[in-house]
Design a protein around this motif. Sequence first.
Motif, mmCIF file in Angstrom:
data_model
loop_
_atom_site.group_PDB
_atom_site.id
_atom_site.type_symbol
_atom_site.label_atom_id
_atom_site.label_comp_id
_atom_site.label_asym_id
_atom_site.label_seq_id
_atom_site.Cartn_x
_atom_site.Cartn_y
_atom_site.Cartn_z
ATOM 1 N N ASP A 1 -6.495 7.037 -12.431
ATOM 2 C CA ASP A 1 -7.305 5.640 -12.329
ATOM 3 C C ASP A 1 -6.543 4.639 -11.466
ATOM 4 N N ASP A 2 -5.249 5.052 -11.237
ATOM 5 C CA ASP A 2 -4.648 4.152 -10.464
ATOM 6 C C ASP A 2 -4.966 3.952 -8.861
ATOM 7 N N ILE A 3 -5.445 5.434 -8.677
ATOM 8 C CA ILE A 3 -5.679 5.817 -7.213
ATOM 9 C C ILE A 3 -7.195 5.349 -6.850
ATOM 10 N N ASP A 4 -7.421 4.594 -5.796
ATOM 11 C CA ASP A 4 -8.723 4.046 -5.573
ATOM 12 C C ASP A 4 -9.112 4.691 -4.420
ATOM 13 N N THR A 5 -8.496 5.283 -3.542
ATOM 14 C CA THR A 5 -8.422 5.854 -2.001
ATOM 15 C C THR A 5 -8.286 7.180 -1.975
ATOM 16 N N VAL A 6 -8.921 7.917 -1.314
ATOM 17 C CA VAL A 6 -8.629 9.039 -0.918
ATOM 18 C C VAL A 6 -8.496 9.502 0.697
ATOM 19 N N ILE A 7 -7.626 9.780 1.036
ATOM 20 C CA ILE A 7 -7.351 10.308 2.605
ATOM 21 C C ILE A 7 -7.543 11.614 2.628
ATOM 22 N N ILE A 8 -8.391 12.169 3.343
ATOM 23 C CA ILE A 8 -8.391 13.765 3.564
ATOM 24 C C ILE A 8 -7.981 13.956 5.109
ATOM 25 N N ALA A 9 -6.940 14.695 5.152
ATOM 26 C CA ALA A 9 -6.288 15.151 6.411
ATOM 27 C C ALA A 9 -6.189 16.491 6.546
ATOM 28 N N ILE A 10 -7.381 17.130 6.305
ATOM 29 C CA ILE A 10 -7.340 18.459 6.327
ATOM 30 C C ILE A 10 -8.078 19.388 7.331
ATOM 31 N N ASP A 11 -7.630 20.248 8.159
ATOM 32 C CA ASP A 11 -8.296 20.929 9.232
ATOM 33 C C ASP A 11 -9.692 21.583 8.865
ATOM 34 N N ASP A 12 -9.655 22.232 7.735
ATOM 35 C CA ASP A 12 -10.659 23.107 7.257
ATOM 36 C C ASP A 12 -11.798 22.638 7.015
ATOM 37 N N ASN A 13 -12.915 22.643 7.691
ATOM 38 C CA ASN A 13 -14.391 21.858 7.535
ATOM 39 C C ASN A 13 -14.707 21.827 6.053
ATOM 40 N N ILE B 1 0.914 -1.152 0.071
ATOM 41 C CA ILE B 1 0.019 -0.032 0.088
ATOM 42 C C ILE B 1 0.982 1.292 -0.116
ATOM 43 N N TYR B 2 0.912 2.123 -0.865
ATOM 44 C CA TYR B 2 1.626 3.339 -0.750
ATOM 45 C C TYR B 2 0.717 4.479 -1.510
ATOM 46 N N ILE B 3 1.301 5.822 -1.038
ATOM 47 C CA ILE B 3 0.591 6.978 -1.510
ATOM 48 C C ILE B 3 1.576 7.351 -2.653
ATOM 49 N N LYS B 4 0.594 7.591 -3.661
ATOM 50 C CA LYS B 4 0.681 7.907 -5.070
ATOM 51 C C LYS B 4 1.382 9.288 -5.295
ATOM 52 N N LYS B 5 0.300 10.149 -4.805
ATOM 53 C CA LYS B 5 0.253 11.594 -4.635
ATOM 54 C C LYS B 5 -0.112 12.277 -3.513
ATOM 55 N N ILE B 6 0.355 13.569 -3.134
ATOM 56 C CA ILE B 6 -0.129 14.408 -2.021
ATOM 57 C C ILE B 6 -0.536 15.586 -2.189
ATOM 58 N N LEU B 7 -1.633 16.051 -2.125
ATOM 59 C CA LEU B 7 -2.217 17.137 -2.307
ATOM 60 C C LEU B 7 -1.600 18.415 -1.052
ATOM 61 N N VAL B 8 -1.063 19.352 -1.722
ATOM 62 C CA VAL B 8 -0.626 20.463 -0.815
ATOM 63 C C VAL B 8 -1.238 21.709 -1.324
ATOM 64 N N ASP C 1 -3.311 20.571 -7.464
ATOM 65 C CA ASP C 1 -4.560 20.481 -8.112
ATOM 66 C C ASP C 1 -5.171 19.192 -7.994
ATOM 67 N N LEU C 2 -6.273 19.186 -7.224
ATOM 68 C CA LEU C 2 -6.696 17.812 -6.825
ATOM 69 C C LEU C 2 -7.339 16.903 -7.993
ATOM 70 N N GLU C 3 -7.517 17.636 -9.062
ATOM 71 C CA GLU C 3 -7.862 16.824 -10.392
ATOM 72 C C GLU C 3 -6.869 15.864 -10.838
ATOM 73 N N GLU C 4 -5.512 16.056 -10.448
ATOM 74 C CA GLU C 4 -4.578 15.264 -10.970
ATOM 75 C C GLU C 4 -4.691 14.073 -9.830
ATOM 76 N N ILE C 5 -5.336 13.784 -8.821
ATOM 77 C CA ILE C 5 -5.572 12.831 -7.980
ATOM 78 C C ILE C 5 -6.785 12.077 -8.510
ATOM 79 N N LEU C 6 -7.930 12.911 -8.767
ATOM 80 C CA LEU C 6 -9.278 12.491 -9.098
ATOM 81 C C LEU C 6 -9.236 11.756 -10.501
ATOM 82 N N ASN C 7 -8.433 12.252 -11.419
ATOM 83 C CA ASN C 7 -8.274 11.922 -12.509
ATOM 84 C C ASN C 7 -7.198 10.480 -12.743
#
Length: 388
Positions: free
Chosen positions: A55-67, A26-33, A47-53
């Motif tokens: 196809d190899d990424i099937d799971t997103v972890i959201i670790a952001i404070d802003d509601n 299991i590994y993290i392919k891309k990190i949004l900053v 750009d979040l679209e780089e992660i959403l588009n």
Amino acid sequence: MQIGLLGYGAIGKGIYQTLKDRFQDIYIKKILVRNLNNKDTSFFVTDLEEILNDDDIDTVIIAIDDNKTSYDFATMSLNAKKNVIMTNKSAVANHFSELLKMADSKGVSFKFESVVGSGLPWLSTILEYKNVNEISEVYGTFNGTCNLILDLMKKDGIEFNEALLKTRILCYQEPNYMDDIKGEDSANKLAISIMVALGAYVEPKDIPTYGIETIRNLDFDFFERRELSPKLVSFAKLTNGRLSMLVAPFLFKQGTLMANVSGNNKILGFKGDIVGEVQFIGEAAGVYPTANSVMLDVLDIKNNRCSKIVMPNEVIVDQTAIKHKFYFSFDQTSSKIERILIPYVHSIFETQDSVVITTRNIDFDTCIDLLEKIEMTGERFFFAVYAD
């Protein structure tokens, strides 16, 4: 399994490090900053679209404070048919049904184990036990920072502001500590627990919530003489389809388990009709306890063992079902508060600086009505519930 990580603050870094150290498949392919700042552009993106588009990424972890950002990113990720794991309790609590329904319609998982209890296996155990039990009650000291503040005031004989400063020095405070001390963090966690455990739909704003920010050393003098310990408690009970719920300071007899959970520790509990009472105790807050729960969510998704969460139903809120004695302290000059409470008095105690009134047994609904009237006076007071 390939993951997109949204957010690289303290929690995000803890998740990344835990995954890197413990898992090879299991590994993290891309990190949004927010900003690249000379980071590796093949790994970090803005750009979040780089992660959403991808196809190899099937799971997103959201670790952001802003509601709002957490919520927006969750809806975008679910719409892109990505499994979503969230660490933002407010976003989960306020959009619970919507996100659950969206995940179901897209055929993906929506997970959030870390948002209540952090490193304690709270929500996952509730879901497992619900296969056998009907759960009628949830409760606990859901906020470790408040527990530590009260513990410091009791043991060191210091005032609230000094105890608050000590928690900051010890690095136990959340960035927005007012959510902790006013009880809002606990209300978010209680709302999620109610929806998961009791199957009742609630919004955090509808939970009567009272914090610890007005407690004084004078209150502890009163408590010590009567062998009582205050704890900020979240409580909910479902009886015949009627829900009672409250976040408030509770007073426990010294020597009881609830009174003796000290420091930054938490105690969480629920009651099932078959198993009886189940409790968890531990120092559950922090980067790595959160990372631990996130990784358990990742493994559940990877191994296709996600427990089904039933969509919560609307229920009747009935605060008259639970009765307690209540504690009120206020300044000697606060005659308005005294007049409001007089019809419900059990005992009155006076010192040079303050007045303490304890009520006879009254229901939550009556007490909430009294609190609303007292708040309208604009005068300082502290309120607590006498535990059974």
